[in-house]
Design an enzyme around this catalytic site. Structure first.
Site, short mmCIF file in Angstrom:
data_model
loop_
_atom_site.label_atom_id
_atom_site.label_comp_id
_atom_site.label_asym_id
_atom_site.label_seq_id
_atom_site.Cartn_x
_atom_site.Cartn_y
_atom_site.Cartn_z
N GLU A 12 1.00 -1.06 0.11
CA GLU A 12 0.00 0.03 0.08
C GLU A 12 0.90 1.37 -0.01
O GLU A 12 0.49 2.09 -0.48
CB GLU A 12 -0.88 -0.04 1.27
CG GLU A 12 -2.07 -1.08 1.17
CD GLU A 12 -3.14 -1.15 2.05
OE1 GLU A 12 -4.13 -1.05 2.07
OE2 GLU A 12 -2.36 -1.28 3.41
N GLU B 83 -3.92 -9.55 3.79
CA GLU B 83 -4.79 -9.37 4.90
C GLU B 83 -6.00 -10.37 5.18
O GLU B 83 -6.06 -10.60 6.19
CB GLU B 83 -5.32 -7.96 5.00
CG GLU B 83 -4.21 -6.85 5.02
CD GLU B 83 -3.37 -6.44 4.14
OE1 GLU B 83 -2.86 -5.24 3.93
OE2 GLU B 83 -3.64 -6.90 2.81
#
Length: 698
Positions: free
Chosen positions: A106, A126
């Site tokens: 990210e 995740e």
């Protein structure tokens, strides 16, 4: 640790280099985000800096967030490092090596350019810990590579190799040579070019029906879970809303998941799988022997799977069988298994040939004498194994490890056939050996610490999760499973049907019910184990229904019938009236009254006995930690990962409630339900079952 220590800023030839230095994997722990913000601001404020590079020290770029911080109270910063990177007035080049995972990727997506070495891996994993990306990954990745490939990456959590990431458009370039120098040179070349902010791109288009199809595709695998559906919803939002609104929705969905039971259980499993590698009773500076070559004795299904496990990870292996016919069949089975992987696209032909080349079939014990270790995988009978170990003792070089794949037989009795019991340990693979992750390492009474350390390391080297077990009948995993197996059969005697039991456990989260699994593995395997235990203990409680099925020739899928019937070429289990008849017949012969069972009773009868047995093993020191047993059930028996493991799941009910039910069944059914003293003590003090440890670790 201060910000200065975890993030450094240096200027080289007009390029500001921001270095993350937070060992061991540069996780986004305390001070890292703040350090990145300060470094970017410093670079922006310095007129001599034309562009910047974001790079990781050590072995990785940024391997993600510090998972220990999830689920804890922490302040939401006014400014996030993601937004500061994307808003930089000067270009920032993400220079990736090792891993760029989760928050690491990210951060890279917020940079204006991304380069990597070919060995790097990128991903948003995740979902594997019950949450979704929370740093803009669900909004920026679809804008960069499109909704469909982004959805696949986010919902699987897989690690994407750098060449594939380049092809997808995540990376702008692959670079050879020293990454820091290459990144600085790249930054100089692009300095002055227009900024390329992913967040400024419009929402990506999505093909009609993409998200509904994705929900249908994950329905079975994601049963009882929320995170996969939230991941789909977040990517869908990216195709409809401006970035700011999409980020707000991502944060909302993330917040719903972070403290959910599902996420807590998955975080527990994550840390348990790291803790299981620690053997506190071994010296930290122990010099364990290196295993550079290995032999496997026995070319049957298990032996072949073990050989594949070694070859899959680059370890040369000699496959020994005294029967040329068995050896030839074993090698052909290995080729066929690899060929299936090639047809499915999970392995290319060149990789198949490389792996096959590492497996050398041999027919004489003398041919394996120079191997560093040998794993015996012959028939599960003590005299057979002792004969093999006598031969191994005769031929193997000094210092070689003598390992046995037995699933239950006393390690010390096997070791007694050798003159070097210190070199003998159990290395119990779970079937199929080339697929299942669990690798149970069993310590005998005279097993040397060096042997244990080397065996644990071997498991990790071939992609397994090594877990310690003390020497007892069934060791830890299978011994803890005995009450489960016993109760599933006793409930059938009492009136439950195999299909009800299987339905309950599939609804609980297992991929298959226990009776269908029995048919898959073969009813004759456990039949032989029961016969062995009866020979050792005349009072051993046999299971007359599965015994009768085997004696009728119903051995499971291999014979076309077991607990279920199977059509030729089809593995679908079909309930069989003949089995129902046999159940009633045997129950009548045994004088057992049959009744109806609630689904809750089926579930608890299956699992509570194993919780009780686990408490006994922990108190005996055969199992070091309750979390170790949870790891074994997750990776050896298909226990649903989002429930954390057997002991973690039982904590959701409560030690007191579990103890009370077991005590009631003790009154009703007798000695087999006698509560373990450690369970009683834990219930009385209101403790957690998942935190139980062997006496030596308390």
């Amino acid at each position: 640790m201060s910000e200065r220590e975890v993030v450094r800023f240096e200027i080289e030839d007009g390029i500001g280099v921001i270095t993350i230095d937070n060992p061991p994997v540069n996780a986004l722990g305390a001070g890292v985000s703040e350090g990145i913000i300060a470094a970017v601001e410093r670079g922006e404020a310095d007129p001599s800096v034309r562009a910047m590079v974001l790079i990781g020290a050590g072995r990785s770029f940024i391997a993600g967030a510090d998972i220990r911080r999830f689920g804890t109270k922490r302040e939401t910063p006014a400014r996030r490092s993601y937004d500061v990177l994307e808003g930089s007035a000067k270009p920032v080049v993400a220079a990736i090596h090792g891993y760029a995972l989760g928050g690491g990727l990210e951060h890279a997506l917020c940079c204006t350019w991304r380069i990597a070495v070919p060995s790097a891996k990128l991903g948003l994993p995740e979902i594997l810990i019950g949450i979704i990306p929370g740093g803009g990954g669900t909004q920026r990745l679809p804008r960069l590579i499109g909704a469909k490939p982004a959805l696949e990456m986010i919902t699987t959590g897989r690690h994407v190799p750098a060449p594939e990431a380049k092809a997808l458009g995540i990376l702008d370039a692959l670079v050879e040579g020293e990454l820091r120098a290459e990144a600085i040179a790249f930054a100089r070349r692009i300095a002055g070019e227009p900024l390329r902010r992913i967040g400024e791109r419009p929402p990506p288009a999505a093909e009609p029906g993409l998200f509904e199809a994705a929900r249908k595709a994950i329905a079975r695998k994601a049963r009882n879970q929320t995170a996969p559906y939230h991941a789909i919803a977040a990517v869908e939002v990216a195709t409809r809303l401006p970035l700011a609104e999409g980020l707000a929705e991502e944060r909302r969905l993330f917040g719903e998941l972070e403290n959910s039971d599902e996420a807590r259980a998955l975080r527990y499993a994550f840390f348990a799988e790291r803790e299981v590698a620690r053997l506190p009773h071994l010296p930290k500076d122990l010099a364990a022997p290196e295993i550079r070559s290995i032999a496997v004795v026995g070319a049957g299904t298990m032996g072949g799977g073990i050989a594949m496990s070694c070859a899959d990870h680059g370890l040369p292996v000699k496959l020994l069988d005294a029967s040329p016919e068995t050896l030839a069949r074993g090698m052909q089975r290995i080729r066929d298994n690899y060929a299936v992987s090639v047809r499915r696209g999970s392995l290319d032909q060149a990789a198949m040939e490389r792996r096959l080349a590492l497996i050398q079939p041999v027919e004489r014990y003398e041919d394996i004498a120079d191997c560093d270790a040998v794993i015996e995988a012959v028939f599960e009978q003590l005299p057979v194994k002792q004969a093999v170990f006598a031969e191994l003792d005769r031929v193997m070089k000094p210092g070689a490890l003598l390992l046995t794949n037995t699933s239950a037989i006393d390690i010390d009795r096997i070791a007694s056939a050798t003159g070097r019991p210190e070199a003998v340990a159990g290395t119990h693979f779970f079937a199929p050996a080339n697929v299942m992750k669990l690798f149970e390492v069993v310590e005998g009474a005279r097993t040397a610490p060096e042997t244990m350390a080397a065996a644990m390391r071997l498991g990790r080297a071939i992609g397994k999760i090594s877990a310690y077990a003390g020497n007892c009948d069934g060791f830890v995993a299978n011994r803890s499973r005995i009450p489960f197996t016993m109760e599933q059969n006793l409930m059938v005697e009492e009136g439950a049907l195999p299909e009800q039991v299987d339905r309950v456990m599939v609804a609980f989260g297992y991929p298959m019910g226990p009776f269908a699994v029995n048919d898959l593995s073969g009813l004759d395997v456990s039949y032989q184990t029961r016969r062995r235990r009866l020979a050792e203990d005349p009072g051993y409680r046999m299971l007359p229904i599965p015994d009768r099925l085997v004696e009728m020739g119903r051995k499971g899928q291999k014979s076309g019938a077991g607990w279920y019937r199977y059509a030729p070429g089809d593995r679908t289990p079909h309930p069989d009236p003949e089995v129902h008849r046999i159940i009633r017949e045997v129950a009548a012969e045994q004088g057992i009254a049959q009744r109806d069972f609630s689904d809750e009773e089926v579930l608890q009868r299956l699992l509570f006995g194993s919780v009780n047995e686990a408490c006994k093993m922990i108190e005996e020191g055969k199992c070091l930690r309750a979390s170790d047993l949870d790891v074994m059930w997750l990776n050896g028996f298909g226990f649903p990962r989002y429930r954390g493991g057997l002991m973690a799941w039982a904590d959701g009910i409560g030690a007191r409630e579990v103890y009370n039910q077991i005590a009631a069944w003790h009154q009703r059914y007798g000695a087999r339900w006698a509560p373990a003293p450690l369970l009683r003590e834990t219930a009385e003090r209101g403790g957690l079952l998942r935190e139980l440890k062997a006496p030596a670790l308390r």
